[in-house]
Motif scaffolding. Structure first.
Motif, PDB file in Angstrom:
ATOM      1  N   GLY A 221       0.815  -1.204   0.000  1.00 26.18           N
ATOM      2  CA  GLY A 221       0.000   0.000   0.000  1.00 26.18           C
ATOM      3  C   GLY A 221       0.845   1.249   0.000  1.00 26.18           C
ATOM      4  N   PRO A 222       0.232   2.403  -0.188  1.00 26.35           N
ATOM      5  CA  PRO A 222       0.968   3.673  -0.243  1.00 26.35           C
ATOM      6  C   PRO A 222       1.504   4.070   1.128  1.00 26.35           C
ATOM      7  N   PRO A 223       2.419   5.013   1.165  1.00 29.87           N
ATOM      8  CA  PRO A 223       2.947   5.482   2.449  1.00 29.87           C
ATOM      9  C   PRO A 223       1.833   6.016   3.341  1.00 29.87           C
ATOM     10  N   GLY A 224       1.919   5.718   4.633  1.00 29.68           N
ATOM     11  CA  GLY A 224       0.948   6.235   5.588  1.00 29.68           C
ATOM     12  C   GLY A 224      -0.353   5.477   5.663  1.00 29.68           C
ATOM     13  N   SER A 225      -0.443   4.325   4.995  1.00 27.74           N
ATOM     14  CA  SER A 225      -1.690   3.561   5.022  1.00 27.74           C
ATOM     15  C   SER A 225      -1.808   2.658   6.252  1.00 27.74           C
ATOM     16  N   GLY A 226      -0.737   2.540   7.046  1.00 24.53           N
ATOM     17  CA  GLY A 226      -0.801   1.761   8.286  1.00 24.53           C
ATOM     18  C   GLY A 226      -0.220   0.374   8.192  1.00 24.53           C
ATOM     19  N   LYS A 227       0.596   0.090   7.185  1.00 21.81           N
ATOM     20  CA  LYS A 227       1.154  -1.251   7.000  1.00 21.81           C
ATOM     21  C   LYS A 227       2.022  -1.652   8.186  1.00 21.81           C
ATOM     22  N   THR A 228       2.961  -0.796   8.546  1.00 19.06           N
ATOM     23  CA  THR A 228       3.873  -1.104   9.649  1.00 19.06           C
ATOM     24  C   THR A 228       3.127  -1.143  10.977  1.00 19.06           C
ATOM     25  N   MET A 229       2.198  -0.243  11.168  1.00 21.37           N
ATOM     26  CA  MET A 229       1.408  -0.211  12.403  1.00 21.37           C
ATOM     27  C   MET A 229       0.643  -1.517  12.588  1.00 21.37           C
ATOM     28  N   LEU A 230       0.059  -2.019  11.519  1.00 19.74           N
ATOM     29  CA  LEU A 230      -0.666  -3.289  11.592  1.00 19.74           C
ATOM     30  C   LEU A 230       0.275  -4.436  11.918  1.00 19.74           C
ATOM     31  N   ALA A 231       1.412  -4.497  11.227  1.00 20.06           N
ATOM     32  CA  ALA A 231       2.347  -5.605  11.412  1.00 20.06           C
ATOM     33  C   ALA A 231       2.877  -5.656  12.844  1.00 20.06           C
ATOM     34  N   ARG A 232       3.140  -4.502  13.428  1.00 17.03           N
ATOM     35  CA  ARG A 232       3.705  -4.477  14.780  1.00 17.03           C
ATOM     36  C   ARG A 232       2.675  -4.859  15.849  1.00 17.03           C
ATOM     37  N   ARG A 233       1.427  -4.994  15.464  1.00 17.25           N
ATOM     38  CA  ARG A 233       0.408  -5.429  16.421  1.00 17.25           C
ATOM     39  C   ARG A 233       0.106  -6.913  16.307  1.00 17.25           C
ATOM     40  N   LEU A 234       0.783  -7.601  15.418  1.00 15.00           N
ATOM     41  CA  LEU A 234       0.582  -9.043  15.299  1.00 15.00           C
ATOM     42  C   LEU A 234       1.013  -9.817  16.547  1.00 15.00           C
ATOM     43  N   PRO A 235       2.174  -9.509  17.169  1.00 14.91           N
ATOM     44  CA  PRO A 235       2.539 -10.252  18.381  1.00 14.91           C
ATOM     45  C   PRO A 235       1.493 -10.172  19.483  1.00 14.91           C
ATOM     46  N   GLY A 236       0.725  -9.073  19.543  1.00 13.67           N
ATOM     47  CA  GLY A 236      -0.269  -8.899  20.591  1.00 13.67           C
ATOM     48  C   GLY A 236      -1.476  -9.798  20.465  1.00 13.67           C
ATOM     49  N   ILE A 237      -1.679 -10.420  19.298  1.00 13.07           N
ATOM     50  CA  ILE A 237      -2.827 -11.320  19.140  1.00 13.07           C
ATOM     51  C   ILE A 237      -2.391 -12.778  19.002  1.00 13.07           C
ATOM     52  N   LEU A 238      -1.092 -13.028  19.050  1.00 14.33           N
ATOM     53  CA  LEU A 238      -0.606 -14.407  19.012  1.00 14.33           C
ATOM     54  C   LEU A 238      -0.775 -15.061  20.373  1.00 14.33           C
ATOM     55  N   PRO A 239      -1.006 -16.370  20.427  1.00 18.06           N
ATOM     56  CA  PRO A 239      -1.076 -17.047  21.721  1.00 18.06           C
ATOM     57  C   PRO A 239       0.278 -16.996  22.418  1.00 18.06           C
ATOM     58  N   PRO A 240       0.308 -16.988  23.749  1.00 21.83           N
ATOM     59  CA  PRO A 240       1.593 -16.917  24.452  1.00 21.83           C
ATOM     60  C   PRO A 240       2.449 -18.151  24.199  1.00 21.83           C
ATOM     61  N   PRO A 408     -10.341  -4.498  20.340  1.00 20.50           N
ATOM     62  CA  PRO A 408      -9.068  -4.675  21.051  1.00 20.50           C
ATOM     63  C   PRO A 408      -8.411  -6.022  20.743  1.00 20.50           C
ATOM     64  N   SER A 409      -7.125  -6.070  20.955  1.00 16.47           N
ATOM     65  CA  SER A 409      -6.361  -7.292  20.690  1.00 16.47           C
ATOM     66  C   SER A 409      -6.837  -8.456  21.552  1.00 16.47           C
ATOM     67  N   SER A 410      -7.280  -8.177  22.781  1.00 16.02           N
ATOM     68  CA  SER A 410      -7.693  -9.257  23.688  1.00 16.02           C
ATOM     69  C   SER A 410      -8.852 -10.053  23.108  1.00 16.02           C
ATOM     70  N   ARG A 411      -9.805  -9.370  22.470  1.00 17.62           N
ATOM     71  CA  ARG A 411     -10.950 -10.068  21.899  1.00 17.62           C
ATOM     72  C   ARG A 411     -10.541 -10.885  20.669  1.00 17.62           C
ATOM     73  N   VAL A 412      -9.665 -10.300  19.848  1.00 16.03           N
ATOM     74  CA  VAL A 412      -9.170 -11.029  18.672  1.00 16.03           C
ATOM     75  C   VAL A 412      -8.348 -12.233  19.113  1.00 16.03           C
ATOM     76  N   ARG A 413      -7.563 -12.039  20.161  1.00 17.01           N
ATOM     77  CA  ARG A 413      -6.708 -13.120  20.655  1.00 17.01           C
ATOM     78  C   ARG A 413      -7.534 -14.300  21.154  1.00 17.01           C
ATOM     79  N   ASP A 414      -8.690 -14.039  21.728  1.00 17.70           N
ATOM     80  CA  ASP A 414      -9.564 -15.130  22.178  1.00 17.70           C
ATOM     81  C   ASP A 414     -10.040 -15.978  21.000  1.00 17.70           C
ATOM     82  N   ARG A 415     -10.407 -15.326  19.896  1.00 21.35           N
ATOM     83  CA  ARG A 415     -10.835 -16.077  18.714  1.00 21.35           C
ATOM     84  C   ARG A 415      -9.683 -16.896  18.142  1.00 21.35           C
TER      85      ARG A 415
END
Length: 509
Positions: A221-240, A408-415
């Motif tokens: 996607g173009p600059p500023g579309s949130g690609k990096t922001m989305l990617a850096r939130r992936l660890p927060g929804i992974l199981p421990p 929130p990540s907590s709800r996504v993480r439950d799924r």
């Protein structure tokens, strides 16, 4: 007099028992070290002499010969300082020797006799237990790391004098007590939350699928579309990390020297983000004494390559074999080392050099030839290994000004946890398979059976998109994950259709 002390050397993430034989005999005062030592081990002669003197012991004024066995194994690093010093003191009859036969020593010495932390203590501790050693003596800063290994008695010391006192009176010293599982549960984990992301429902859905099935993902996607922001939130929804996974990850980080300042275990899934100037060996590992690279440090976690098309093409090609096999083999003349590399690749890139190809607001200034050259850095075989290929558009003005938070990540993480549990039950009798992305051909045939309507849909997609056999298998794995998120055992046409639409980006270049 002759004395023998035990230590260990690292070969990859495994450890080999090393005997440190010290002979103090007649001759001119000098210290000779044999047994394929590297420069750091050779330099230990001066560190050991100064440490022995400054700790209040007598430096032998005779010839000291140190032999590191087995003689055909290269020895490296300062971790042999302590066993050489203990062997020298034992051979010169300055310390008690009763406990030397079943004790393993490891540590770097400062000139004043204090002990400094070294790398690779965790895999060495595991090897010590396996080899039948009763106790492990390490620098105090490494003690908690070594105590993770259950069944091994670990002592941590600050100074050479403390070890001499321990060998004389072991009952006056207390071993390190540590419940690694409790430590893992207690470790604080601070992760970015998905609720901070506005809009981008399509990209968030792809992120959820990637986390649930362990699938590789690329955002375009173009600059500023949130690609990096989305990617850096992936660890927060992974199981421990499970305890077994935490041990695997911690051993790799220990070998790399990254665990000395992080306590006993790596508590969160790794997130490695190397710069696009990284070289091939820095990604896969290497060196004269092979060390893990970024892909192994991302084991059981995320390898994030931001601005993917800025990486050199030959560097990206290094990823192809580890993405397929889950490990990397580094071969040298004298040895071959295998490092685990079971990671999820997440990447982001612009659609063209200027970044605005396909953007409805900002016009693209690139020629077709420039765009073609830009995408040529990503080979077909590499794109085949990326399961989810997602176009991320810039937010609309009303979405940017929206005040409400996202899910929130907590709800996504439950799924995601529910979907992973479903997959775990499916693979409970399988070895080495933890998520859908790790399924082999036999598993695809067994768990991704299609009805006639779905089969016709897939055949049409193969003809229209030119999908390879590998791309078809990966689309089926993604469909299996989508079905798991919906808590459905059978694949339907809807699951497959959603999976296929993530395979179209690499055909639009």
């Amino acid at each position: 007099m002759l004395a023998r002390v035990w230590s260990a050397a690292l070969v990859g993430i495994d450890a080999v028992k090393v005997g440190v034989e010290v002979d103090v005999a007649g001759g001119l005062p000098q210290t000779v070290i044999v047994g394929l030592p590297d420069a750091a081990v050779q330099e230990s002669r001066e560190r050991v002499r100064a440490a022995i003197k400054n700790a209040g012991f007598a430096v032998p004024m005779r010839k000291v010969v140190v032999n590191l066995t087995p003689a055909d194994l290269r020895k490296e690093g300062p971790s042999f300082d302590l066993p050489i010093a203990i062997g020298t003191l034992a051979a010169s009859e300055q310390i008690a020797t009763d406990l030397l036969g079943d004790t393993l020593f490891l540590g770097e010495l400062s000139l004043d006799g204090s002990l400094r932390a070294v790398a690779g203590v965790l895999p060495i501790a595991a090897a010590a237990l396996r080899l039948g050693m009763q106790r492990l003596l390490v620098p105090a800063d490494n003690a908690r790391e070594a105590a993770v290994v259950e069944g091994l008695t670990v002592f941590g010391f600050q100074h050479l004098n403390e070890i001499a006192d321990f060998l004389a009176s072991p009952e006056r010293h207390q071993a390190i007590a540590l419940d690694a599982r409790v430590e893992l549960a207690r470790s604080p984990v601070s992760l970015a939350d998905l609720k901070e992301v506005k809009g981008q429902a399509h990209a968030r859905r792809a992120l959820e699928i990637a986390a649930a099935g362990g699938h590789n993902l690329i955002f375009v996607g173009p600059p500023g579309s949130g690609k990096t922001m989305l990617a850096r939130r992936l660890p927060g929804i992974l199981p421990p990390l499970s305890f077994t996974e935490a041990l695997e990850v911690s051993q790799i980080h220990s070998v790399a020297g990254l665990l000395k300042d992080r306590g006993s275990l790596v508590a969160e899934r790794p997130f490695r983000s190397p710069h696009h100037s990284a070289s091939g060996p820095s990604l896969v590992g290497g060196g004269s004494f092979p060390r893990p690279g970024e892909i192994s440090l991302a084991h059981r976690g995320i390898l994030f390559l931001d601005e993917l098309t800025e990486f050199k093409r030959n560097v990206l090609e290094f990823l192809r074999q580890p993405l397929e096999d889950g490990f990397v083999t580094i071969s040298r003349t004298r040895q071959s080392v295998v490092f685990p590399a079971q990671f999820t690749l997440v990447a982001s890139t612009n659609p063209c050099p200027c970044g605005y190809y396909g953007d409805p607001i900002q016009p693209c200034t690139c020629s077709p030839r420039q765009r073609e050259s830009y995408w040529a850095k990503l080979s077909g075989p590499l794109m085949d290994r990326i399961d989810l290929q997602v176009a991320v558009n810039r937010l609309k003005p009303e979405e940017m000004m929206r005040q409400a938070e996202g899910e929130p990540s907590s709800r996504v993480r439950d799924r995601i946890a529910a979907a992973r549990n479903l997959a775990g039950q499916r693979f409970q009798d399988e070895t080495g398979v933890r998520c859908n992305a790790e399924m082999r051909t036999t598993h695809i045939r067994q768990f991704c059976a299609l009805d006639e309507v779905s089969r016709q849909l897939l055949e049409g997609a193969i003809r229209k998109l030119g999908l390879s056999a590998r791309a078809v298998d990966r689309a089926l794995k993604v469909a299996r994950t989508i079905a798991d998120l919906a808590n459905e055992n059978r694949l339907s046409r809807q699951h497959l259709a959603e999976a296929i639409q993530y395979r179209t980006l690499d055909r639009l270049q």
